[in-house]
Design a protein around this motif. Structure first.
Motif, PDB file in Angstrom:
ATOM      1  N   ALA A 177     104.879  58.652  91.466  1.00 50.73           N
ATOM      2  CA  ALA A 177     103.395  59.744  91.353  1.00 50.73           C
ATOM      3  C   ALA A 177     104.173  61.253  91.455  1.00 50.73           C
ATOM      4  O   ALA A 177     103.349  62.052  91.068  1.00 50.73           O
ATOM      5  CB  ALA A 177     103.038  59.459  92.915  1.00 50.73           C
ATOM      6  N   HIS A 178     104.987  61.495  91.708  1.00 46.23           N
ATOM      7  CA  HIS A 178     105.019  62.748  91.666  1.00 46.23           C
ATOM      8  C   HIS A 178     105.098  63.446  89.952  1.00 46.23           C
ATOM      9  O   HIS A 178     104.629  64.750  89.555  1.00 46.23           O
ATOM     10  CB  HIS A 178     106.852  63.441  92.230  1.00 46.23           C
ATOM     11  CG  HIS A 178     107.088  64.801  91.922  1.00 46.23           C
ATOM     12  ND1 HIS A 178     107.610  65.447  93.154  1.00 46.23           N
ATOM     13  CD2 HIS A 178     108.294  65.476  91.223  1.00 46.23           C
ATOM     14  CE1 HIS A 178     108.086  66.661  92.542  1.00 46.23           C
ATOM     15  NE2 HIS A 178     108.479  66.141  91.081  1.00 46.23           N
ATOM     16  N   GLU A 179     105.981  62.988  88.988  1.00 45.91           N
ATOM     17  CA  GLU A 179     106.204  63.157  87.771  1.00 45.91           C
ATOM     18  C   GLU A 179     104.691  62.941  87.173  1.00 45.91           C
ATOM     19  O   GLU A 179     104.227  63.977  86.303  1.00 45.91           O
ATOM     20  CB  GLU A 179     106.851  61.807  87.405  1.00 45.91           C
ATOM     21  CG  GLU A 179     108.732  62.046  87.651  1.00 45.91           C
ATOM     22  CD  GLU A 179     109.331  63.364  87.727  1.00 45.91           C
ATOM     23  OE1 GLU A 179     108.783  64.207  86.881  1.00 45.91           O
ATOM     24  OE2 GLU A 179     110.207  63.405  88.904  1.00 45.91           O
ATOM     25  N   THR A 181     102.374  63.602  88.901  1.00 49.33           N
ATOM     26  CA  THR A 181     101.246  64.830  89.633  1.00 49.33           C
ATOM     27  C   THR A 181     101.119  65.837  88.689  1.00 49.33           C
ATOM     28  O   THR A 181     100.552  67.292  87.807  1.00 49.33           O
ATOM     29  CB  THR A 181     101.472  64.836  90.640  1.00 49.33           C
ATOM     30  OG1 THR A 181     101.109  64.178  91.697  1.00 49.33           O
ATOM     31  CG2 THR A 181     100.251  66.746  90.799  1.00 49.33           C
ATOM     32  N   HIS A 182     102.677  65.911  87.631  1.00 45.77           N
ATOM     33  CA  HIS A 182     102.748  66.784  87.076  1.00 45.77           C
ATOM     34  C   HIS A 182     102.267  67.281  85.934  1.00 45.77           C
ATOM     35  O   HIS A 182     102.059  68.066  84.813  1.00 45.77           O
ATOM     36  CB  HIS A 182     104.388  67.028  86.500  1.00 45.77           C
ATOM     37  CG  HIS A 182     105.672  67.708  87.864  1.00 45.77           C
ATOM     38  ND1 HIS A 182     105.444  68.766  87.983  1.00 45.77           N
ATOM     39  CD2 HIS A 182     106.849  67.520  87.803  1.00 45.77           C
ATOM     40  CE1 HIS A 182     106.616  68.877  89.085  1.00 45.77           C
ATOM     41  NE2 HIS A 182     107.519  68.549  89.139  1.00 45.77           N
ATOM     42  N   ALA A 183     101.763  66.212  84.963  1.00 44.53           N
ATOM     43  CA  ALA A 183     101.334  65.455  83.918  1.00 44.53           C
ATOM     44  C   ALA A 183     100.290  65.708  84.121  1.00 44.53           C
ATOM     45  O   ALA A 183      99.832  66.543  83.586  1.00 44.53           O
ATOM     46  CB  ALA A 183     101.916  64.331  83.354  1.00 44.53           C
ATOM     47  N   HIS A 204     103.915  73.621  91.573  1.00 39.74           N
ATOM     48  CA  HIS A 204     104.286  72.744  91.056  1.00 39.74           C
ATOM     49  C   HIS A 204     105.278  71.736  92.030  1.00 39.74           C
ATOM     50  O   HIS A 204     104.652  70.046  91.586  1.00 39.74           O
ATOM     51  CB  HIS A 204     104.946  73.126  88.725  1.00 39.74           C
ATOM     52  CG  HIS A 204     104.219  72.589  88.285  1.00 39.74           C
ATOM     53  ND1 HIS A 204     103.384  70.774  87.785  1.00 39.74           N
ATOM     54  CD2 HIS A 204     103.469  72.800  87.372  1.00 39.74           C
ATOM     55  CE1 HIS A 204     103.209  71.428  86.673  1.00 39.74           C
ATOM     56  NE2 HIS A 204     102.717  71.923  86.249  1.00 39.74           N
ATOM     57  N   GLU A 205     106.217  71.949  91.942  1.00 37.77           N
ATOM     58  CA  GLU A 205     107.064  71.127  92.709  1.00 37.77           C
ATOM     59  C   GLU A 205     106.261  70.098  94.232  1.00 37.77           C
ATOM     60  O   GLU A 205     106.197  69.547  94.554  1.00 37.77           O
ATOM     61  CB  GLU A 205     108.148  71.431  93.018  1.00 37.77           C
ATOM     62  CG  GLU A 205     108.987  71.478  91.935  1.00 37.77           C
ATOM     63  CD  GLU A 205     109.230  70.347  90.955  1.00 37.77           C
ATOM     64  OE1 GLU A 205     109.283  69.321  91.453  1.00 37.77           O
ATOM     65  OE2 GLU A 205     109.069  70.666  88.980  1.00 37.77           O
ATOM     66  N   GLY A 206     105.902  71.236  94.850  1.00 42.66           N
ATOM     67  CA  GLY A 206     105.129  71.479  95.756  1.00 42.66           C
ATOM     68  C   GLY A 206     103.937  70.590  95.841  1.00 42.66           C
ATOM     69  O   GLY A 206     103.062  69.164  96.331  1.00 42.66           O
ATOM     70  N   LEU A 571     115.121  71.209  86.265  1.00 37.60           N
ATOM     71  CA  LEU A 571     114.601  71.266  87.716  1.00 37.60           C
ATOM     72  C   LEU A 571     114.322  69.928  88.291  1.00 37.60           C
ATOM     73  O   LEU A 571     115.350  70.035  89.530  1.00 37.60           O
ATOM     74  CB  LEU A 571     113.165  71.568  87.466  1.00 37.60           C
ATOM     75  CG  LEU A 571     112.355  73.137  87.842  1.00 37.60           C
ATOM     76  CD1 LEU A 571     111.031  73.524  87.438  1.00 37.60           C
ATOM     77  CD2 LEU A 571     112.936  73.914  89.669  1.00 37.60           C
ATOM     78  N   HIS A 572     114.533  68.718  87.754  1.00 41.58           N
ATOM     79  CA  HIS A 572     114.892  68.166  88.304  1.00 41.58           C
ATOM     80  C   HIS A 572     116.217  67.730  88.905  1.00 41.58           C
ATOM     81  O   HIS A 572     117.017  67.278  89.756  1.00 41.58           O
ATOM     82  CB  HIS A 572     113.626  66.651  88.256  1.00 41.58           C
ATOM     83  CG  HIS A 572     112.464  67.157  88.067  1.00 41.58           C
ATOM     84  ND1 HIS A 572     111.534  65.784  88.317  1.00 41.58           N
ATOM     85  CD2 HIS A 572     111.639  67.570  89.199  1.00 41.58           C
ATOM     86  CE1 HIS A 572     110.444  66.494  88.648  1.00 41.58           C
ATOM     87  NE2 HIS A 572     110.686  67.588  89.128  1.00 41.58           N
ATOM     88  N   LEU A 573     117.003  67.517  87.543  1.00 43.24           N
ATOM     89  CA  LEU A 573     118.117  67.174  87.357  1.00 43.24           C
ATOM     90  C   LEU A 573     119.487  68.028  88.573  1.00 43.24           C
ATOM     91  O   LEU A 573     120.031  67.822  89.501  1.00 43.24           O
ATOM     92  CB  LEU A 573     118.994  67.264  86.241  1.00 43.24           C
ATOM     93  CG  LEU A 573     120.202  67.050  86.282  1.00 43.24           C
ATOM     94  CD1 LEU A 573     120.594  65.847  86.501  1.00 43.24           C
ATOM     95  CD2 LEU A 573     121.020  67.348  84.581  1.00 43.24           C
TER      96      LEU A 573
HETATM   97 ZN   LIG Z   1     108.686  68.069  89.929  1.00 39.00          ZN
END
Ligand SMILES: [Zn+2]
Length: 578
Positions: A177-179, A181-183, A204-206, A571-573
């Motif tokens: 769901a997180h990824e 949402t970024h898209a 974006h992350e929040g 960012l995610h790494l």
């Molecule tokens: Zn993210």
């Protein structure tokens, strides 16, 4: 003629492999509603195309499942005769099938997209412009998952825990769901990935975490299991299950369900993200955003998540308090779960609708809050029953997030556009303006003085979107959202003359140059009249000075925009390795 039902059921892992019945029992599976469509292998539908290629092993997994038989829609992973979703044997068989990981990604990505489309009242495009977002459920053997704009794809990796057991990020509801949402957010607000102030990348992350977490609460199984109860709630006619009142106070909810379901896959191996767990632990503190470690995007994004989850707990407990208790101070468990589902769904819709009322560049948390309050007031003027807006405003204030000072009304909302008498509509076609970017641009350009839109730089209307929602009385509510951006590459000399940034920030000369952004949204009402103009002006010296000083201090001034692929990956790494 083909007649499909509106939705179909597909089996997924309800949260992630870490959530288990009774803490150590079987995993929690759920059958969820997904828009019905005749799927091609992958599964591939009209918005999501699962491509199961593993770059590490250089191998593709074929999808051999049947998703329909003629017009009968099938769930290939429905339990067999005599089996239930909770049987360990069934779960082991399904989890070992790579096609199930693909179905899990497809179903969660479609549900996440559906949340945005329902809240915004229209179709939402991917930023790549294509119709189908690619999804790779076993992209590589790495503890990482990310959205790649360049590949038009979501990539999910896998890794091995200390016992050598594979952990698939594709099986985590939060991560998928997180990824997604970024898209989706990148499609709605493509400039939110530009270097800006401290809030923009944190946003974006929040938001990705807020959507991931609140959307989990739509699954009653997860809420029940998080409260320490069996995930299958009684159906009609079955005996009621009860929960003690002390088990659903704000304190108890924070410490049981939120921390309980905050445990994420991979935590044991030290590679988990655990955003929810961390954000629940952040205590309210109005000065928290000024602390030095809060300049980092993930930490800062977690403050936005913490403020939202604080509001969620307040809203949920407020709704529980309006339920009747039994003599021994117990509640009907199913009713408690349902109130949580409703509170989460409404808060999530508020957060998503806010996006239409956010400036398209250089967003900050205070502007997002003002947008949330404004969009909600437009749709639900009477908020007296549960007080959503007051609760959200107070929760955000407790974490130092307040509507932009001096720019909002007493309720924290954006003010209505108040120069209507200076606008000219005569040369624009109202109907065309609600769908045509050139017609909208003509209106905007002819009214640039009244709208305070600068003539400098490059100006473009990037989207004109209709929004049709249904208010609580069932009455359709129509608006048009016109989004324009402004860009300029200014030298120090222009910063002095056009923006009156005098003296120049330390480290700048008249020959230093930088990219500046501005832009706004114009909300047209159902008659095609300007209702709101919400903007971050390009020619705004104090604002641009703050941004330039921030970019200078964080070493982002010289760097052009990163390659979109590596940006989210890195960012995610970084976060996985925390
Ligand atoms: Zn993210």
């Amino acid at each position: 003629m083909t007649i499909l039902p509106p939705v179909r059921k597909l089996t997924i892992v309800a949260k992630d492999p870490g959530l288990r019945i009774g803490g150590t029992g079987p995993m929690v599976f759920a059958q969820v509603d997904v828009p019905a469509e005749i799927l091609a292998p992958g599964p591939t539908g009209y918005r999501i195309k699962v491509v199961d290629y593993n770059a590490t092993e250089r191998r593709a997994y074929a999808d051999r499942k049947r998703y329909q038989d003629q017009l009968e829609l099938l769930d290939p992973f429905v339990p067999g005769a005599g089996e239930t979703l909770d049987d360990p044997g069934y779960q082991a068989r399904v989890l070992a099938d790579p096609n199930f990981h693909s179905q899990n990604c497809y179903a969660i990505a479609m549900r996440t997209l559906g949340l945005f489309e329902r809240a915004l009242g229209r179709r939402v495009s991917w930023s790549s412009g294509g119709h189908q977002l690619h999804v790779a459920p076993h992209a590589f053997a790495l503890a990482n998952a990310f959205y790649s704009e360049a590949d038009r794809a979501l990539m999910f990796g896998y890794f091995f825990d200390s016992e050598g057991k594979p952990i698939f990020t594709a099986l985590s509801h939060d991560i998928v769901a997180h990824e997604t949402t970024h898209a989706v957010l990148d499609g709605l607000r493509s400039r939110y990935t530009e270097p800006s102030g401290p809030d923009q990348s944190a946003f974006h992350e929040g938001l990705a975490d807020i959507v991931a977490i609140l959307s989990i609460f739509s699954l009653r199984e997860v809420v029940a299991a998080g409260l320490g109860k069996p995930p299958r709630l009684p159906g009609p006619g079955e005996p009621m299950m009860l929960i003690a009142a002390e088990g659903v106070t704000a304190h108890a909810i924070r410490h049981s369900i939120l921390l309980g379901i905050g445990a994420e896959i991979g935590l044991t191996s030290g590679a988990g993200r655990g955003a929810l767990r961390q954000s629940v632990r952040i205590r309210p503190d109005p000065e928290i955003l000024d602390r030095p470690h809060m300049a980092e995007p993930h930490n800062r994004g977690e403050v936005l998540v913490a403020a939202t989850m604080h509001a969620f707990v307040e809203l949920w407990t407020g709704r529980i308090a309006q339920l009747g208790t039994f003599r021994d101070s117990t509640y009907n468990l199913a009713a408690v779960v349902d109130e949580g589902v409703k509170a989460a769904s409404q808060l999530l819709q508020m957060a998503i609708r806010a996006l239409d009322y956010c400036p398209p560049t250089d967003i900050d948390f205070g502007q997002f809050l003002a947008a949330m309050l404004t969009a909600d007031r437009e749709l639900v003027p009477d908020d007296s029953r549960f007080g959503y807006r007051g609760t959200v405003k107070a929760s955000f204030a407790a974490f130092g997030i307040v509507p932009p000072v001096g720019q909002c009304d007493a309720e924290g909302c954006w003010p209505r556009f108040d120069r209507a008498d200076q606008l000219t509509y005569a040369r624009s076609n109202a109907e065309a303006m609600t769908r045509d970017v050139d017609e909208s641009f003509r209106f905007l350009w002819e009214n640039r003085d009244a709208l305070s839109i600068s003539e400098h730089g490059y100006t473009e209307v990037v989207s004109v979107d209709p929004s049709l929602r249904v208010d609580p009385d069932g009455i359709p509510f129509r608006e048009t959202i016109c989004q324009y951006i402004q860009m300029a590459h200014f030298f120090g000399a222009e910063l002095q003359t056009l923006l009156r940034i005098k003296p120049l920030p330390e480290g700048f000369t008249t020959r230093t140059s930088a990219d500046l952004f501005g832009g706004g949204v114009i909300i047209f009402d159902q008659y095609g009249r300007v209702k709101y103009h919400i903007a971050n002006c390009l020619v705004d010296g104090p604002r641009q000075r703050r941004r330039l000083e921030y970019l200078r201090d964080t070493g982002q001034l010289r760097g052009r925009r990163d390659d979109a692929r590596s940006r989210f990956a890195n960012l995610h790494l970084a976060r996985m390795e925390d």
